[in-house]
Design an enzyme around this catalytic site. Structure first.
Site, PDB file in Angstrom:
ATOM      1  N   SER A  99       0.837  -1.211   0.000  1.00  0.00           N
ATOM      2  CA  SER A  99       0.000   0.000   0.000  1.00  0.00           C
ATOM      3  C   SER A  99       0.865   1.253   0.000  1.00  0.00           C
ATOM      4  O   SER A  99       2.028   1.220   0.422  1.00  0.00           O
ATOM      5  CB  SER A  99      -0.876   0.027   1.257  1.00  0.00           C
ATOM      6  OG  SER A  99      -1.477  -1.205   1.475  1.00  0.00           O
TER       7      SER A  99
HETATM    8  C1  SAM Z   1      -3.082  -3.548  -0.329  1.00  0.00           C
HETATM    9  S1  SAM Z   1      -2.469  -5.138  -0.053  1.00  0.00           S
HETATM   10  C2  SAM Z   1      -1.720  -5.086   1.540  1.00  0.00           C
HETATM   11  C3  SAM Z   1      -0.523  -4.285   1.607  1.00  0.00           C
HETATM   12  C4  SAM Z   1       0.254  -4.285   2.881  1.00  0.00           C
HETATM   13  N1  SAM Z   1      -0.277  -3.336   3.807  1.00  0.00           N
HETATM   14  C5  SAM Z   1       1.682  -3.881   2.530  1.00  0.00           C
HETATM   15  O1  SAM Z   1       2.048  -2.729   2.651  1.00  0.00           O
HETATM   16  O2  SAM Z   1       2.383  -4.737   2.015  1.00  0.00           O
HETATM   17  C6  SAM Z   1      -3.953  -6.028   0.329  1.00  0.00           C
HETATM   18  C7  SAM Z   1      -3.711  -7.505   0.428  1.00  0.00           C
HETATM   19  O3  SAM Z   1      -4.901  -8.154   0.860  1.00  0.00           O
HETATM   20  C8  SAM Z   1      -4.902  -9.441   0.300  1.00  0.00           C
HETATM   21  N2  SAM Z   1      -6.254 -10.014   0.408  1.00  0.00           N
HETATM   22  C9  SAM Z   1      -7.372  -9.656  -0.266  1.00  0.00           C
HETATM   23  N3  SAM Z   1      -8.411 -10.420   0.131  1.00  0.00           N
HETATM   24  C10 SAM Z   1      -7.937 -11.271   1.082  1.00  0.00           C
HETATM   25  C11 SAM Z   1      -8.516 -12.302   1.858  1.00  0.00           C
HETATM   26  N4  SAM Z   1      -9.809 -12.614   1.743  1.00  0.00           N
HETATM   27  N5  SAM Z   1      -7.731 -12.963   2.740  1.00  0.00           N
HETATM   28  C12 SAM Z   1      -6.426 -12.655   2.900  1.00  0.00           C
HETATM   29  N6  SAM Z   1      -5.806 -11.696   2.174  1.00  0.00           N
HETATM   30  C13 SAM Z   1      -6.555 -11.011   1.279  1.00  0.00           C
HETATM   31  C14 SAM Z   1      -4.425  -9.206  -1.138  1.00  0.00           C
HETATM   32  O4  SAM Z   1      -3.914 -10.368  -1.705  1.00  0.00           O
HETATM   33  C15 SAM Z   1      -3.344  -8.145  -0.895  1.00  0.00           C
HETATM   34  O5  SAM Z   1      -2.091  -8.766  -0.716  1.00  0.00           O
END
Ligand code: SAM
Length: 212
Positions: A99
């Site tokens: 993010s």
């Molecule tokens: C914006 S990214 C997170 C970024 C993190 N804060 C970082 O800086 O690395 C959102 C993440 O949520 C994960 N995600 C989406 N739906 C999910 C679920 N149902 N269970 C687990 N992870 C999920 C996506 O694969 C993605 O890696």
């Protein structure tokens, strides 16, 4: 962990300035310290994708450009097409990202985590956010097993022991409940009842809300 180097230190300073400007005030000193001690670049893979057209940037081929993206206040895509080789498919879509730092720090501030709190993070991404939460009791859930292992490796390399659980974050992680703080890094249109059920009385569930 590899040393950040002079170029990295400059880039980090620039990022701290950009985040403070976006927040409208200097970030709390513990978060600034966390940003310095848990460097974002240590959580990014060799190959990243940037911009609206998801331009590929490889650390080996363009180390300076890669580092600039690591310390820009923008989201960085860390996986496309669920990990299928990009050449095999026509269109690229982002399936994992780090993010934008100002969003990360805004949410960390809103989360109001206190020492001793148990935190459940849904959506590990690169593991950077879990790393910033530091030596608190953090469990983080990632749906993709390969990326869960990658994030766990990054957290270990920076010397932090968050528990990375592979699974569907929508179900939470009952085994570690109750949590004082539950934070989703992926947007949701509805808060799964499991997250509320796994939150301790008086706890907080923080989610990026996506309007239906
Ligand atoms: C914006 S990214 C997170 C970024 C993190 N804060 C970082 O800086 O690395 C959102 C993440 O949520 C994960 N995600 C989406 N739906 C999910 C679920 N149902 N269970 C687990 N992870 C999920 C996506 O694969 C993605 O890696």
């Amino acid at each position: 962990m590899e040393p950040i180097g002079a170029e990295g230190r400059d880039a980090m300073r620039g990022l701290l300035g950009a985040v403070n400007e976006s927040l409208g005030a200097p970030m709390a000193p513990p978060w600034e310290a966390a940003c310095r001690e848990v460097p974002r670049h240590a959580f990014l893979p060799e190959k990243i994708w940037v911009g609206e057209d998801l331009k590929e940037c490889s650390r080996g081929a363009a180390p300076g450009e890669w580092l600039r993206h690591a310390y820009a206040d923008t989201a960085v895509v860390t996986q496309v097409n669920d990990g299928q080789a990009a050449a095999e498919v026509g269109e690229r879509w982002a399936s994992c990202s780090a993010s934008a730092p100002s969003i990360v720090f805004r949410m960390l501030d809103m989360l109001d985590v206190r020492p001793g709190h148990r935190v459940l993070e849904i959506g590990t991404g690169t593991g950077w956010n879990a790393g910033l939460l530091g030596p608190k009791l953090v469990t983080t859930i990632k749906v993709d097993p390969a990326l869960a292992a990658q994030a766990a490796g990054c957290l270990e390399r920076v010397g932090l022991g968050a528990e990375v659980v592979q699974g569907d974050g929508a179900r939470g992680h009952a085994a570690g409940a109750p949590y004082d703080r539950v934070v989703a890094t992926c947007s949701v249109r509805a808060v799964p009842p499991e997250w509320v059920a796994q939150t301790a009385p008086g706890g907080v569930v923080l989610v990026p809300w996506e309007s239906p």
